[in-house]
Design a protein around this motif. Sequence first.
Motif, PDB file in Angstrom:
ATOM      1  N   THR A 129       6.107   4.826  31.392  1.00 10.00           N
ATOM      2  CA  THR A 129       6.446   3.501  32.220  1.00 10.00           C
ATOM      3  C   THR A 129       6.229   2.648  31.426  1.00 10.00           C
ATOM      4  OG1 THR A 129       4.850   3.718  33.806  1.00 10.00           O
ATOM      5  CG2 THR A 129       7.112   4.862  34.599  1.00 10.00           C
ATOM      6  N   ALA A 130       5.310   2.514  30.901  1.00 12.44           N
ATOM      7  CA  ALA A 130       4.868   1.308  30.251  1.00 12.44           C
ATOM      8  C   ALA A 130       5.330   0.939  28.891  1.00 12.44           C
ATOM      9  CB  ALA A 130       3.207   1.082  30.041  1.00 12.44           C
ATOM     10  N   GLU A 131       5.515   2.388  28.255  1.00  6.08           N
ATOM     11  CA  GLU A 131       6.212   2.154  26.873  1.00  6.08           C
ATOM     12  C   GLU A 131       7.753   1.707  27.093  1.00  6.08           C
ATOM     13  OE1 GLU A 131       6.832   2.321  22.998  1.00  6.08           O
ATOM     14  OE2 GLU A 131       4.910   2.255  24.068  1.00  6.08           O
ATOM     15  N   ALA A 132       8.469   2.315  28.098  1.00  3.07           N
ATOM     16  CA  ALA A 132       9.777   1.767  28.434  1.00  3.07           C
ATOM     17  C   ALA A 132       9.650   0.295  28.620  1.00  3.07           C
ATOM     18  CB  ALA A 132      10.349   2.732  29.584  1.00  3.07           C
ATOM     19  N   LEU A 133       8.834  -0.213  29.433  1.00  3.28           N
ATOM     20  CA  LEU A 133       8.973  -1.641  29.778  1.00  3.28           C
ATOM     21  C   LEU A 133       8.623  -2.436  28.344  1.00  3.28           C
ATOM     22  CD1 LEU A 133       6.768  -2.258  32.763  1.00  3.28           C
ATOM     23  CD2 LEU A 133       9.312  -2.772  32.919  1.00  3.28           C
ATOM     24  N   LYS A 134       7.897  -1.831  27.541  1.00  2.18           N
ATOM     25  CA  LYS A 134       7.531  -2.487  26.421  1.00  2.18           C
ATOM     26  C   LYS A 134       8.615  -2.539  25.411  1.00  2.18           C
ATOM     27  CE  LYS A 134       4.616  -2.069  22.338  1.00  2.18           C
ATOM     28  NZ  LYS A 134       3.375  -1.080  21.838  1.00  2.18           N
ATOM     29  N   ARG A 135       9.586  -1.838  25.491  1.00  2.00           N
ATOM     30  CA  ARG A 135      11.039  -1.251  24.856  1.00  2.00           C
ATOM     31  C   ARG A 135      12.104  -2.445  25.647  1.00  2.00           C
ATOM     32  NH1 ARG A 135      11.207   4.243  22.134  1.00  2.00           N
ATOM     33  NH2 ARG A 135       9.003   4.483  21.611  1.00  2.00           N
ATOM     34  N   ASP A 136      11.596  -2.973  26.626  1.00  2.00           N
ATOM     35  CA  ASP A 136      12.542  -3.916  27.589  1.00  2.00           C
ATOM     36  C   ASP A 136      13.489  -3.302  27.974  1.00  2.00           C
ATOM     37  OD1 ASP A 136      13.050  -6.467  28.014  1.00  2.00           O
ATOM     38  OD2 ASP A 136      14.618  -6.812  26.574  1.00  2.00           O
TER      39      ASP A 136
END
Length: 281
Positions: free
Chosen positions: A260-267
């Motif tokens: 979920t953090a990576e998806a947020l990082k990818r906007d």
Amino acid sequence: MDRLCCFSSSHSQYGGHSSGSGKGRNNDGIIKYGFSLVKGKANHPMEDYHVAKFVQIQGHELGLFAIYDGHLGDNVPAYLQKHLFSNILKEEEFWVDPNRSISKAYERTDQAILSHSSDLGRGGSTAVTAILLNGRRLLVANVGDSRAVLSRAGQAVQMSIDHEPNNERGSIENKGGFVSNMPGDVPRVNGQLAVSRAFGDKSLKSHLRSDPDIQDVYVDNSTDVLILASDGLWKVMENQEVVNMARRTKDPLKAAKQLTAEALKRDSKDDISCVVVRLRG
């Protein structure tokens, strides 16, 4: 049916984020799971709901996992979280023909949602559900674009079908609806909904389907991780990289949080929800 009884689990929630973990058992040892849900940037309350638990019924252990991604409010996914699995397990033939029981329960649950539309509102929800029977048999069903992916020998195997309007245009048009393809936007049923199957959505239901696609497979030593997630994750990450990230991290709660953090990082703008089940150590 015996009373549902959960194995160990933990859960935390704060500021639109929630996470937790738990475990069950099979003949080879312990199966662990973790989940992480993160509210998106849209100006509305969190519309994703999940299920992640193990229960004991009639001498069987069932792992129950799901992601419900709502739209136009959270009433329908909240209803699904409470009722869908119980409706499946109430089907008398579940232990004989679980695939048929899942299909019937999906349809009956949708009818119940539509009949309570005065209370639940005009919104709807996608669903992806997974039932792990005695740690050996995996039944995955879905309507909409939340997705389940299995790792088999390290390779990503998509276990659900994304129900996109263009892919089911014929069915929609045969029912008198249409699919819009406006520049800069995704295809939508009647210019509104970006999936061709969903629970609820009473105003569009005559042009939508709610019958699930079902995959029924046996879990062997080559299958080690199962990931269920809403489209907030899959819009920005490929199946294989999600599997790679989940397999690198032995703790499924940590893996779910990393995804979920990576998806947020990818906007990713949407709500992002993820359940990771580690089937093997």
